[in-house]
Design an enzyme around this catalytic site. Sequence first.
Site, PDB file in Angstrom:
ATOM      1  N   GLU A 291      -8.293  -5.222 -13.600  1.00 17.92           N
ATOM      2  CA  GLU A 291      -7.065  -4.508 -13.241  1.00 17.92           C
ATOM      3  C   GLU A 291      -6.726  -4.611 -11.759  1.00 17.92           C
ATOM      4  O   GLU A 291      -6.648  -3.594 -11.067  1.00 17.92           O
ATOM      5  CB  GLU A 291      -7.221  -3.018 -13.568  1.00 17.92           C
ATOM      6  CG  GLU A 291      -7.430  -2.713 -15.005  1.00 17.92           C
ATOM      7  CD  GLU A 291      -7.764  -1.252 -15.211  1.00 17.92           C
ATOM      8  OE1 GLU A 291      -7.436  -0.753 -16.287  1.00 17.92           O
ATOM      9  OE2 GLU A 291      -8.338  -0.616 -14.310  1.00 17.92           O
ATOM     10  N   PRO A 292      -6.498  -5.798 -11.244  1.00 15.22           N
ATOM     11  CA  PRO A 292      -6.123  -5.889  -9.838  1.00 15.22           C
ATOM     12  C   PRO A 292      -4.697  -5.393  -9.604  1.00 15.22           C
ATOM     13  O   PRO A 292      -3.802  -5.687 -10.391  1.00 15.22           O
ATOM     14  CB  PRO A 292      -6.219  -7.387  -9.544  1.00 15.22           C
ATOM     15  CG  PRO A 292      -6.003  -8.048 -10.865  1.00 15.22           C
ATOM     16  CD  PRO A 292      -6.520  -7.104 -11.921  1.00 15.22           C
ATOM     17  N   TYR A 335      -3.669   7.358   5.601  1.00 18.72           N
ATOM     18  CA  TYR A 335      -5.058   7.011   5.871  1.00 18.72           C
ATOM     19  C   TYR A 335      -5.272   5.997   6.989  1.00 18.72           C
ATOM     20  O   TYR A 335      -6.177   5.168   6.914  1.00 18.72           O
ATOM     21  CB  TYR A 335      -5.848   6.598   4.618  1.00 18.72           C
ATOM     22  CG  TYR A 335      -5.075   6.150   3.405  1.00 18.72           C
ATOM     23  CD1 TYR A 335      -5.081   6.940   2.248  1.00 18.72           C
ATOM     24  CD2 TYR A 335      -4.374   4.958   3.378  1.00 18.72           C
ATOM     25  CE1 TYR A 335      -4.383   6.542   1.114  1.00 18.72           C
ATOM     26  CE2 TYR A 335      -3.680   4.554   2.242  1.00 18.72           C
ATOM     27  CZ  TYR A 335      -3.691   5.358   1.115  1.00 18.72           C
ATOM     28  OH  TYR A 335      -3.004   4.962   0.001  1.00 18.72           O
ATOM     29  N   CYS A 362      11.029  12.720  11.359  1.00 24.26           N
ATOM     30  CA  CYS A 362      10.702  13.864  12.219  1.00 24.26           C
ATOM     31  C   CYS A 362       9.276  14.333  12.009  1.00 24.26           C
ATOM     32  O   CYS A 362       9.033  15.433  11.499  1.00 24.26           O
ATOM     33  CB  CYS A 362      11.684  14.992  11.946  1.00 24.26           C
ATOM     34  SG  CYS A 362      13.331  14.514  12.411  1.00 24.26           S
ATOM     35  N   TYR A 391       1.520  -0.656  -2.601  1.00 26.79           N
ATOM     36  CA  TYR A 391       1.471   0.752  -2.174  1.00 26.79           C
ATOM     37  C   TYR A 391       2.386   1.042  -0.983  1.00 26.79           C
ATOM     38  O   TYR A 391       2.066   1.857  -0.126  1.00 26.79           O
ATOM     39  CB  TYR A 391       0.021   1.172  -1.877  1.00 26.79           C
ATOM     40  CG  TYR A 391      -0.906   0.915  -3.032  1.00 26.79           C
ATOM     41  CD1 TYR A 391      -0.756   1.620  -4.225  1.00 26.79           C
ATOM     42  CD2 TYR A 391      -1.903  -0.056  -2.960  1.00 26.79           C
ATOM     43  CE1 TYR A 391      -1.582   1.365  -5.311  1.00 26.79           C
ATOM     44  CE2 TYR A 391      -2.736  -0.307  -4.046  1.00 26.79           C
ATOM     45  CZ  TYR A 391      -2.567   0.410  -5.212  1.00 26.79           C
ATOM     46  OH  TYR A 391      -3.388   0.151  -6.288  1.00 26.79           O
TER      47      TYR A 391
HETATM   48  C1  PLP Z   1      -5.642   1.934  -8.607  1.00 27.75           C
HETATM   49  C2  PLP Z   1      -6.327   1.417  -9.786  1.00 27.75           C
HETATM   50  C3  PLP Z   1      -6.425   0.035  -9.980  1.00 27.75           C
HETATM   51  C4  PLP Z   1      -5.936  -0.979  -8.985  1.00 27.75           C
HETATM   52  O1  PLP Z   1      -6.604  -0.895  -7.784  1.00 27.75           O
HETATM   53  P1  PLP Z   1      -6.313  -1.973  -6.624  1.00 27.75           P
HETATM   54  O2  PLP Z   1      -7.162  -1.524  -5.510  1.00 27.75           O
HETATM   55  O3  PLP Z   1      -4.866  -1.906  -6.318  1.00 27.75           O
HETATM   56  O4  PLP Z   1      -6.712  -3.306  -7.169  1.00 27.75           O
HETATM   57  C5  PLP Z   1      -7.017  -0.401 -11.142  1.00 27.75           C
HETATM   58  N1  PLP Z   1      -7.476   0.465 -12.067  1.00 27.75           N
HETATM   59  C6  PLP Z   1      -7.394   1.802 -11.904  1.00 27.75           C
HETATM   60  C7  PLP Z   1      -7.898   2.690 -12.956  1.00 27.75           C
HETATM   61  C8  PLP Z   1      -6.826   2.319 -10.761  1.00 27.75           C
HETATM   62  O5  PLP Z   1      -6.754   3.642 -10.600  1.00 27.75           O
END
Ligand code: PLP
Length: 432
Positions: A291-292, A335, A362, A391
């Site tokens: 899941e990138p 952050y 502001c 993001y």
């Molecule tokens: C945020 C998130 C991602 C993606 O993270 P990246 O740092 O953007 O690759 C994948 N899986 C889950 C469950 C997440 O919360």
Amino acid sequence: MFVADCLNVNEKGHLTISGCDTVALAKEYGTPVYVMSEDEIRKTCRMYRDSITEYYHGRGLVCYASKAFCCKEMCRIMKEEGMGLDVVSGGELYTAMQVQFPPEKIQFHGNNKTEAEIKMALNYNVGHFVVDNISELETIDRLAGEAGKIANVSLRIKPGIDAHTHQFIMTGQIDSKFGFALETGEALEAVKAASSYAHIRLRGLHNHIGSQIFDVDPFVAAAEVMMDFIAQIKQETGIVIEDLNLGGGFGIKYLESDQPVPYGDYMKAVSAAIFQKCDALGLDVPYIYMEPGRSIVGEAGITLYTVGSIKHIPNIRTYVSVDGGMCDNPRYILYQADYTVLVANKADQERDTKITVAGKCCESGDLIQEHTLVQDVEVGDILAVLSTGAYNYSMASHYNRTPKAPVVMVKDGKARVIIRGETFEDLLRCDV
Ligand SMILES: *Cc1c(COP(=O)(O)O)cnc(C)c1O
């Protein structure tokens, strides 16, 4: 000097992205404007897909984590690239379905999905619900029953590996709002519960250990912990887990000094670890998901601003104020995120001037970057902030009633608007 492959400098000394002159883009579309390289996005998708083909016999699906940047055109591109999609809200799911994204390739995440969102996802037949807690299991079972459906479920597990820090640590008990804990036996109880519901089919396990990770080791360690757990489940309950979701979190280059691991190297190391565990534990090789999010779009995007004022404070610093800020990029105020900043119309010159880039909101904390080196900068210059594809737009706000900036997609020297900039009327759309 340049963070991403899609960036270059032309004969005028202007920064280019996918062959488009950023100074010309700023003129045509106004500033602030987000510019994203379609070439770079597609190239990264291909790298991920190829890594699964090469190292894991193609037995997996790369799901883009759409929270990084979600809009209809992005979902269309992901669909064309044969990617899956990870959504965490009704809004992201709705966006995907508006471009007929294949629902079976969607994973629905979140630690507090509402009943309305669960019903919507059941209605669309999403591929997997990634379940975070026991109450959610009960709700999904009940709503799936009412809808006359069986919901495919993966359970989010806390593998006890915290990679949020640069140095990853394995802890007995992580304090996290996400997922089921292994250490306490909670995860095993959840597996048993999930398999006992009539309207739930337990398909897999999921873990996601953090974000902007530069090291392969925590991913390997997490995969090993998950494989051990799959073996324990089989031994103690006879339940066979078919899918393993390895999450996202792969680091990207914000600064020249950042050293992300080539994505193929993650897959190579993690595949080897999974195959080795399957051998050792007598398990079938699971189907995998990745899941990138950040790494698909982050380096592909830049933000262009116009410099409106410059304030020298002797012996302290020089504030360079731009026509955007925390509204379009809240990551520094949230952050203290690092960014590389350039003067786009002087990109061929030396970066020898130390400045602080301030926004127009502001808030004193409304900064984009502090004490960063850029070219000699003057009022009217175009400032480019690099690696803003992830993001940024997705975290943008209307603070100070600022309309959201447009997103322009570039490819082979051509540009097109994929999200138009908001007008003042747009801001009033929901006002009564
Ligand atoms: C945020 C998130 C991602 C993606 O993270 P990246 O740092 O953007 O690759 C994948 N899986 C889950 C469950 C997440 O919360």
